[in-house]
Design a protein around this motif. Structure first.
Motif, mmCIF file in Angstrom:
data_model
loop_
_atom_site.group_PDB
_atom_site.id
_atom_site.type_symbol
_atom_site.label_atom_id
_atom_site.label_comp_id
_atom_site.label_asym_id
_atom_site.label_seq_id
_atom_site.Cartn_x
_atom_site.Cartn_y
_atom_site.Cartn_z
ATOM 1 N N PRO A 1 0.794 -1.235 0.000
ATOM 2 C CA PRO A 1 0.000 0.000 0.000
ATOM 3 C C PRO A 1 0.824 1.282 0.000
ATOM 4 O O PRO A 1 0.297 2.352 -0.325
ATOM 5 N N VAL A 2 2.094 1.193 0.365
ATOM 6 C CA VAL A 2 2.914 2.405 0.465
ATOM 7 C C VAL A 2 4.011 2.462 -0.592
ATOM 8 O O VAL A 2 4.752 3.445 -0.649
ATOM 9 N N GLU A 3 4.110 1.438 -1.431
ATOM 10 C CA GLU A 3 5.174 1.400 -2.440
ATOM 11 C C GLU A 3 4.818 2.318 -3.614
ATOM 12 O O GLU A 3 3.822 2.099 -4.306
ATOM 13 N N PRO A 4 5.649 3.356 -3.888
ATOM 14 C CA PRO A 4 5.318 4.306 -4.956
ATOM 15 C C PRO A 4 5.793 3.885 -6.345
ATOM 16 O O PRO A 4 5.287 4.395 -7.349
ATOM 17 N N ASP A 5 6.764 2.983 -6.424
ATOM 18 C CA ASP A 5 7.351 2.607 -7.710
ATOM 19 C C ASP A 5 6.565 1.442 -8.318
ATOM 20 O O ASP A 5 6.437 0.375 -7.709
ATOM 21 N N LEU A 6 6.034 1.640 -9.532
ATOM 22 C CA LEU A 6 5.173 0.625 -10.133
ATOM 23 C C LEU A 6 5.919 -0.671 -10.428
ATOM 24 O O LEU A 6 5.356 -1.760 -10.297
ATOM 25 N N ALA A 7 7.176 -0.577 -10.840
ATOM 26 C CA ALA A 7 7.939 -1.793 -11.117
ATOM 27 C C ALA A 7 8.156 -2.599 -9.841
ATOM 28 O O ALA A 7 8.089 -3.835 -9.852
ATOM 29 N N VAL A 8 8.398 -1.909 -8.740
ATOM 30 C CA VAL A 8 8.557 -2.604 -7.464
ATOM 31 C C VAL A 8 7.225 -3.222 -7.048
ATOM 32 O O VAL A 8 7.171 -4.363 -6.579
ATOM 33 N N ARG A 9 6.142 -2.477 -7.246
ATOM 34 C CA ARG A 9 4.816 -3.026 -6.937
ATOM 35 C C ARG A 9 4.572 -4.324 -7.701
ATOM 36 O O ARG A 9 4.074 -5.302 -7.155
ATOM 37 N N GLN A 10 4.896 -4.302 -8.986
ATOM 38 C CA GLN A 10 4.675 -5.499 -9.799
ATOM 39 C C GLN A 10 5.459 -6.678 -9.246
ATOM 40 O O GLN A 10 4.962 -7.801 -9.181
ATOM 41 N N ALA A 11 6.697 -6.410 -8.852
ATOM 42 C CA ALA A 11 7.524 -7.480 -8.301
ATOM 43 C C ALA A 11 6.951 -7.993 -6.982
ATOM 44 O O ALA A 11 7.026 -9.190 -6.683
ATOM 45 N N LEU B 1 -8.638 -5.546 -2.160
ATOM 46 C CA LEU B 1 -9.793 -5.254 -3.009
ATOM 47 C C LEU B 1 -10.592 -4.066 -2.483
ATOM 48 O O LEU B 1 -11.392 -3.479 -3.213
ATOM 49 N N ARG B 2 -10.374 -3.708 -1.233
ATOM 50 C CA ARG B 2 -11.068 -2.562 -0.640
ATOM 51 C C ARG B 2 -10.261 -1.265 -0.774
ATOM 52 O O ARG B 2 -10.709 -0.208 -0.317
ATOM 53 N N SER B 3 -9.100 -1.341 -1.388
ATOM 54 C CA SER B 3 -8.241 -0.166 -1.510
ATOM 55 C C SER B 3 -8.874 0.891 -2.415
ATOM 56 O O SER B 3 -9.605 0.577 -3.356
ATOM 57 N N GLU B 4 -8.565 2.156 -2.128
ATOM 58 C CA GLU B 4 -8.993 3.247 -3.003
ATOM 59 C C GLU B 4 -8.082 3.371 -4.222
ATOM 60 O O GLU B 4 -8.395 4.103 -5.160
ATOM 61 N N ASP B 5 -6.967 2.663 -4.214
ATOM 62 C CA ASP B 5 -5.991 2.711 -5.303
ATOM 63 C C ASP B 5 -6.387 1.681 -6.366
ATOM 64 O O ASP B 5 -6.330 0.472 -6.136
ATOM 65 N N ALA B 6 -6.787 2.157 -7.545
ATOM 66 C CA ALA B 6 -7.263 1.251 -8.595
ATOM 67 C C ALA B 6 -6.179 0.276 -9.040
ATOM 68 O O ALA B 6 -6.469 -0.884 -9.348
ATOM 69 N N HIS B 7 -4.933 0.737 -9.085
ATOM 70 C CA HIS B 7 -3.856 -0.158 -9.503
ATOM 71 C C HIS B 7 -3.694 -1.312 -8.519
ATOM 72 O O HIS B 7 -3.517 -2.470 -8.925
ATOM 73 N N LEU B 8 -3.760 -1.016 -7.231
ATOM 74 C CA LEU B 8 -3.662 -2.081 -6.233
ATOM 75 C C LEU B 8 -4.811 -3.075 -6.395
ATOM 76 O O LEU B 8 -4.611 -4.289 -6.327
ATOM 77 N N ARG B 9 -6.019 -2.564 -6.602
ATOM 78 C CA ARG B 9 -7.166 -3.462 -6.778
ATOM 79 C C ARG B 9 -6.985 -4.346 -8.010
ATOM 80 O O ARG B 9 -7.213 -5.556 -7.962
ATOM 81 N N ASN B 10 -6.600 -3.727 -9.118
ATOM 82 C CA ASN B 10 -6.460 -4.483 -10.365
ATOM 83 C C ASN B 10 -5.432 -5.597 -10.232
ATOM 84 O O ASN B 10 -5.654 -6.734 -10.678
ATOM 85 N N GLU B 11 -4.298 -5.267 -9.645
ATOM 86 C CA GLU B 11 -3.239 -6.262 -9.527
ATOM 87 C C GLU B 11 -3.567 -7.312 -8.471
ATOM 88 O O GLU B 11 -3.131 -8.461 -8.579
#
Length: 212
Positions: free
Chosen positions: A63-73, A94-104
């Protein structure tokens, strides 16, 4: 009522953060997930693949990782490791307000066919209809033997037209005759919703066509 479109997850890139080394250090400790250097965090996420002891740290970092490549990893590490802790943590996202987190999270859950089924009943009865919609999207990609039964249950019982509409969309790909009574019930239950009525009609026509 129109159907609220669910998030569309995108394929996970395998790229590393800008300026990353050609040969990553695959022995980074999990504590490096909080390192200021994104390259080290990325390497630590790679090191966490298949390491159950690192799941809690990976979930805490997401939830706190800002780098998308790191998130993917990080998501890849959870999908590769699996287990009930990873699955429950992904469900929480799935309850996150961050759409990228939900999608992944949806994409990662769909890669855990051994762990997710035990959580489906809870996910399909969540108070938040958006969580139920995302759960239906997980079912679409989970390719589990119970998928037809779960989708049929949603169509027959869920009280929110957007959840039912999403389930009907995915049911069109299956067109299982066992879904016909549920589709008829949904069309009656949501008689004032033009989208549900339309997709119910499509599903019933497709079922009838496959039987002829």
């Amino acid at each position: 009522m129109g159907l609220l479109s669910a998030d569309n997850h995108t394929p996970r890139p395998s790229s590393q953060p800008d300026g990353g080394p050609d040969a990553p250090n695959l022995a980074r400790p999990v504590t490096d997930l909080a390192d200021p250097n994104p390259e080290r965090r990325w390497e630590a996420a790679l090191s966490a693949r298949g390491e159950p002891t690192g799941v809690d740290a990976v979930l805490a970092r997401l939830p706190v990782e800002p780098d998308l490549a790191v998130r993917q990893a990080l998501f890849d590490a959870l999908a590769a490791t699996g287990g009930p802790v990873a699955a429950r943590g992904l469900v929480d996202l799935l309850r996150s307000e961050d759409a990228h987190l939900r999608n992944e999270a949806i994409a990662a859950l769909a890669e855990l066919p051994d762990d997710v089924p035990d959580l489906i009943d809870t996910m399909l009865t969540a108070d938040d209809p958006d969580v139920r919609i995302f759960t239906v999207n997980v079912l679409r990609d989970l390719r589990h033997p119970q998928t037809t039964a779960w989708l049929t249950r949603v169509i027959a019982e869920d009280t929110h037209p957007n959840v039912v509409g999403t389930a009907l969309d995915h049911a069109l790909e299956l067109a299982d005759p066992a879904m016909a009574p549920a589709a008829l019930a949904a069309r009656t239950r949501f008689a004032d919703d033009p989208y549900v009525a339309f997709v119910c009609g499509l599903l019933l026509d497709r079922i009838e066509g496959s039987a002829s």
